[in-house]
Design a protein around this motif. Structure first.
Motif, short mmCIF file in Angstrom:
data_model
loop_
_atom_site.label_atom_id
_atom_site.label_comp_id
_atom_site.label_asym_id
_atom_site.label_seq_id
_atom_site.Cartn_x
_atom_site.Cartn_y
_atom_site.Cartn_z
N PRO A 112 0.81 -1.38 0.07
CA PRO A 112 -0.11 0.05 -0.04
C PRO A 112 0.92 1.00 0.06
O PRO A 112 0.47 2.14 -0.50
N ALA A 113 1.93 1.47 0.69
CA ALA A 113 2.81 2.56 0.70
C ALA A 113 3.42 2.96 -0.58
O ALA A 113 3.71 4.03 -0.93
N ASP A 114 3.72 1.66 -1.19
CA ASP A 114 4.47 1.73 -2.54
C ASP A 114 3.40 2.27 -3.43
O ASP A 114 3.94 3.18 -4.37
N LEU A 115 2.19 1.78 -3.35
CA LEU A 115 1.18 2.49 -4.50
C LEU A 115 0.77 3.62 -4.15
O LEU A 115 0.86 4.47 -5.08
N LYS A 116 0.79 4.22 -3.02
CA LYS A 116 0.55 5.75 -2.68
C LYS A 116 1.78 6.57 -3.35
O LYS A 116 1.62 7.76 -3.72
N ARG A 117 2.96 5.95 -3.02
CA ARG A 117 4.18 6.75 -3.72
C ARG A 117 4.11 6.88 -5.23
O ARG A 117 4.35 7.64 -5.70
N THR A 164 11.65 0.51 -5.90
CA THR A 164 11.10 -0.11 -4.67
C THR A 164 11.97 -1.33 -4.57
O THR A 164 11.59 -2.27 -5.32
N ARG A 165 13.13 -1.29 -3.75
CA ARG A 165 13.66 -2.58 -3.67
C ARG A 165 13.00 -3.59 -2.33
O ARG A 165 13.09 -3.09 -1.25
N ILE A 166 12.60 -4.70 -2.75
CA ILE A 166 11.76 -5.63 -1.57
C ILE A 166 12.89 -6.59 -1.38
O ILE A 166 13.13 -7.28 -2.10
N ASP A 167 12.91 -6.86 0.18
CA ASP A 167 14.01 -7.75 0.55
C ASP A 167 13.44 -9.23 0.66
O ASP A 167 12.95 -9.85 1.63
N ALA A 168 12.82 -9.55 -0.66
CA ALA A 168 12.26 -10.96 -0.79
C ALA A 168 12.72 -11.41 -2.22
O ALA A 168 13.16 -10.85 -2.83
N GLU A 193 16.27 5.51 1.05
CA GLU A 193 15.41 5.87 2.31
C GLU A 193 15.47 4.64 3.44
O GLU A 193 16.04 3.52 2.97
N ALA A 194 15.01 4.89 4.46
CA ALA A 194 15.08 3.80 5.67
C ALA A 194 14.21 2.70 5.25
O ALA A 194 13.27 2.96 4.56
N PRO A 195 14.63 1.49 5.72
CA PRO A 195 13.47 0.53 5.30
C PRO A 195 12.04 0.56 5.97
O PRO A 195 12.33 1.30 6.88
N LEU A 196 11.17 0.24 5.28
CA LEU A 196 9.83 0.10 5.62
C LEU A 196 9.23 -1.35 5.63
O LEU A 196 10.18 -2.10 5.34
N GLU A 197 8.20 -1.61 6.32
CA GLU A 197 7.66 -3.00 6.47
C GLU A 197 6.17 -3.19 6.23
O GLU A 197 5.55 -2.07 6.53
N HIS A 198 5.74 -4.02 5.65
CA HIS A 198 4.24 -4.27 5.51
C HIS A 198 4.31 -5.90 5.51
O HIS A 198 4.77 -6.66 4.41
N GLU A 199 3.11 -6.19 6.74
CA GLU A 199 3.00 -7.47 6.60
C GLU A 199 4.33 -8.73 6.48
O GLU A 199 4.02 -9.53 5.95
N GLY A 200 5.29 -8.20 7.22
CA GLY A 200 6.61 -8.90 7.24
C GLY A 200 7.63 -8.56 6.02
O GLY A 200 8.61 -9.33 6.13
N LEU A 201 7.06 -7.87 5.17
CA LEU A 201 7.83 -7.70 3.98
C LEU A 201 8.61 -6.37 4.05
O LEU A 201 7.96 -5.34 4.42
N VAL A 202 9.96 -6.36 4.23
CA VAL A 202 10.69 -5.47 4.32
C VAL A 202 11.09 -4.55 2.98
O VAL A 202 11.40 -5.50 2.07
#
Length: 159
Positions: free
Chosen positions: A24-29, A113-117, A140-149
């Motif tokens: 969701p945060a990435d979609l808003k960005r 957006t680099r997803i750590d998965a 930017e600093a890491p963010l997290e959504h439902e366990g995905l960093v």
């Protein structure tokens, strides 16, 4: 031009015609960065949009090999050179894989957006970390959504 993409740790961007995940945060960005600008994408990417309709609040340029394709609310181009001439300098390339590859050399800023998965995937973005013509201009600093960093990384083309 600019580009915007979400990629996993292997630079994968999609599987079976869809994104690997939705943040969701990435979609808003994405919306904040691209609204009011021209967006460039392929016909298959259009199919992933809500209602398979062009994005509101943006000029939509679609690159497609399909002759005679007409899309309400979008300009369709079969020719890459014609699309490049029509696109303003502040346009955003938004996918998919073949459109990114076709226009990467026309871009000077990449919002990634680099997803750590890592997921099974069939669509990939070029690894900018391995390309001498690109460098990390900011992260930017890491963010997290439902366990995905994930984190937002801005790349720039070297002059």
């Amino acid at each position: 031009m600019n580009l915007i993409v979400a990629a996993d740790r292997n630079w994968a961007i999609g599987k079976d015609g869809d994104q690997l995940c939705y943040l969701p945060a990435d979609l808003k960005r994405f919306q904040a960065l691209t609204t009011g600008h021209t967006v460039i994408f392929g016909r298959k990417t259009l199919a992933t949009f809500p209602g398979a309709r062009p994005l509101k609040g943006r000029r939509n340029l679609v690159l497609s090999r399909q002759a005679g394709l007409e899309i309400e609310g979008a300009e369709v181009f079969q020719d890459l050179d014609a699309l490049r001439r029509a696109a303003p300098a502040d346009a955003f390339v938004i996918g998919g894989e073949s459109v990114y590859r076709a226009l990467l050399d026309a871009c000077d800023t990449a919002y990634v957006t680099r997803i750590d998965a890592a997921w099974p995937a069939d669509s990939f973005f070029p690894d900018l970390d391995r390309r001498a013509d690109w460098y990390v201009a900011g992260a930017e600093a890491p963010l997290e959504h439902e366990g995905l960093v994930f984190r937002y990384v801005t790349y720039r083309r070297r002059p």
